[in-house]
Design an enzyme around this catalytic site. Structure first.
Site, PDB file in Angstrom:
ATOM      1  N   GLU A  94      -6.574   4.684   7.901  1.00  0.00           N
ATOM      2  CA  GLU A  94      -6.437   6.116   7.627  1.00  0.00           C
ATOM      3  C   GLU A  94      -7.729   6.679   7.046  1.00  0.00           C
ATOM      4  OE1 GLU A  94      -2.749   5.766   5.482  1.00  0.00           O
ATOM      5  OE2 GLU A  94      -1.850   5.091   7.362  1.00  0.00           O
TER       6      GLU A  94
ATOM      7  N   LYS B  37       0.076   4.315  -0.244  1.00  0.00           N
ATOM      8  CA  LYS B  37      -0.529   5.527   0.330  1.00  0.00           C
ATOM      9  C   LYS B  37      -0.289   6.710  -0.627  1.00  0.00           C
ATOM     10  CE  LYS B  37       0.046   3.383   4.749  1.00  0.00           C
ATOM     11  NZ  LYS B  37       0.114   3.482   6.178  1.00  0.00           N
TER      12      LYS B  37
ATOM     13  N   ASN C 233       0.868  -1.187   0.000  1.00  0.00           N
ATOM     14  CA  ASN C 233       0.000   0.000   0.000  1.00  0.00           C
ATOM     15  C   ASN C 233       0.900   1.230   0.000  1.00  0.00           C
ATOM     16  OD1 ASN C 233      -1.760   2.072   0.547  1.00  0.00           O
ATOM     17  ND2 ASN C 233      -2.198   1.447   2.647  1.00  0.00           N
TER      18      ASN C 233
ATOM     19  N   GLU D 216      -5.209  -4.863  10.560  1.00  0.00           N
ATOM     20  CA  GLU D 216      -4.186  -3.835  10.721  1.00  0.00           C
ATOM     21  C   GLU D 216      -4.436  -3.078  12.023  1.00  0.00           C
ATOM     22  OE1 GLU D 216      -2.224  -2.777   6.729  1.00  0.00           O
ATOM     23  OE2 GLU D 216      -3.905  -1.441   7.030  1.00  0.00           O
TER      24      GLU D 216
ATOM     25  N   GLY E   4       2.643   2.391  10.676  1.00  0.00           N
ATOM     26  CA  GLY E   4       3.571   3.513  10.506  1.00  0.00           C
ATOM     27  C   GLY E   4       4.293   3.898  11.783  1.00  0.00           C
TER      28      GLY E   4
ATOM     29  N   SER F 193       3.629  -1.966  10.168  1.00  0.00           N
ATOM     30  CA  SER F 193       5.088  -1.992  10.372  1.00  0.00           C
ATOM     31  C   SER F 193       5.735  -3.317   9.977  1.00  0.00           C
ATOM     32  CB  SER F 193       5.440  -1.622  11.817  1.00  0.00           C
ATOM     33  OG  SER F 193       5.050  -0.285  12.080  1.00  0.00           O
TER      34      SER F 193
ATOM     35  N   HIS G 126      -9.492   1.221   5.116  1.00  0.00           N
ATOM     36  CA  HIS G 126      -8.153   1.348   5.709  1.00  0.00           C
ATOM     37  C   HIS G 126      -8.240   2.280   6.922  1.00  0.00           C
ATOM     38  CE1 HIS G 126      -4.020   2.654   6.286  1.00  0.00           C
ATOM     39  NE2 HIS G 126      -3.695   1.486   5.763  1.00  0.00           N
TER      40      HIS G 126
END
Ligand code: PGA
Length: 257
Positions: free
Chosen positions: A96, A10, A8, A173, A179, A219, A94
């Site tokens: 985010e 992003k 991904n 996730e 991240g 991560s 996701h």
């Protein structure tokens, strides 16, 4: 089941960087055993498609879609358009999208259904925040996020479909691992994946649930990918930062076989 290694990107890698990435991306994997998927920004899909050429086994996806096929939705992209541009998968829900852009469970459900209608395989992302985990709400959060999507479309989202691709993928996730450099342990991943598999089984039956790949994301790096993949019920990895560099992503892919 074939393992899935997905990247991904992003909001990284426009068309020029995308061409440069694929010029250097030479994963050594057996495509019978490992499925590789890259999720570039939608703007870079065509560049990715061209750079890969017709023979590549690397598949492409988008990071988000709107649930309507067309209309007055400035800035949005429909599932149908992404298929036209070469996407086969779409990330949906996701963290985010959920936490930075306020996407709700109901919107996530609409997007999963829209992907299915357009012939796009949705990769439904679920995961708890650190506060939810420390309050002992891991199971409640995962089941809420899953049920919002699975309950309204029992049967359809999980029907076998799309040119031999699974009709649904899941990605666990944990928000606290995305991240942050803080990875879930293989045991954490196995526990959450088991919860997800059990819920899928109760909705679509055990046999079909076994065929829905559940990826871990958060991560993932070349040096922890092998241990995470070895955890039970972990069928693949969804990689953010470490998928931006072709060598690092190829090393992660190689851990899958
Ligand atoms: P990360 O992101 O690997 O950079 O933690 C994973 C993701 O958000 O999909």
């Amino acid at each position: 089941m074939r393992r899935v290694i997905a990247g991904n990107w992003k909001m990284h890698h426009g068309p020029s960087d995308t061409r440069a990435f694929f010029a250097r991306f030479h994963p050594e994997v057996d495509s019978e055993r490992v499925s590789l998927i890259v999720f570039p920004p939608a703007l870079s899909l065509s560049a990715a498609r061209e750079a890969l050429g017709a023979d590549s086994s690397v598949e492409l996806g988008v990071q988000d879609i709107h649930w309507e096929p067309a209309g007055a939705y400035t800035g949005e992209i429909s599932a149908e358009m992404t298929v036209d541009a070469g996407a086969a998968y779409a990330l949906v829900g996701h963290s985010e999208r959920r936490h930075v852009f306020g996407e709700t469970d109901a919107e996530t459900a609409l997007k999963v259904a829209a992907a299915g209608r357009a012939g796009l395989t949705p990769v439904l992302c679920v995961g708890e925040t650190l506060a939810e985990r420390t309050q002992g709400r891991l199971e409640a959060v995962l089941l809420r996020q899953l049920d919002a999507v699975l309950a309204p479309q029992e049967g359809s989202a999980t029907a076998p479909s799309h040119d031999g691709r699974a009709s649904l993928l899941l990605a666990y996730e944990p928000v606290w691992a995305i991240g942050t450099g803080r990875t879930a342990t293989p045991e954490d991943a196995a526990q959450a994946h088991q919860l997800i598999r059990d819920r899928l089984a109760s909705v679509v039956g055990g046999e079909r649930a076994e065929k829905i790949p559940i990826l871990y994301g958060g991560s993932v790096k070349p040096d922890n990918a092998g241990d995470l993949l070895a955890a039970s019920d972990v069928d693949g990895l969804l990689v953010g930062g470490a998928s931006l560099d072709p060598d690092s992503f190829a090393r992660i892919a190689a851990t899958a076989g």
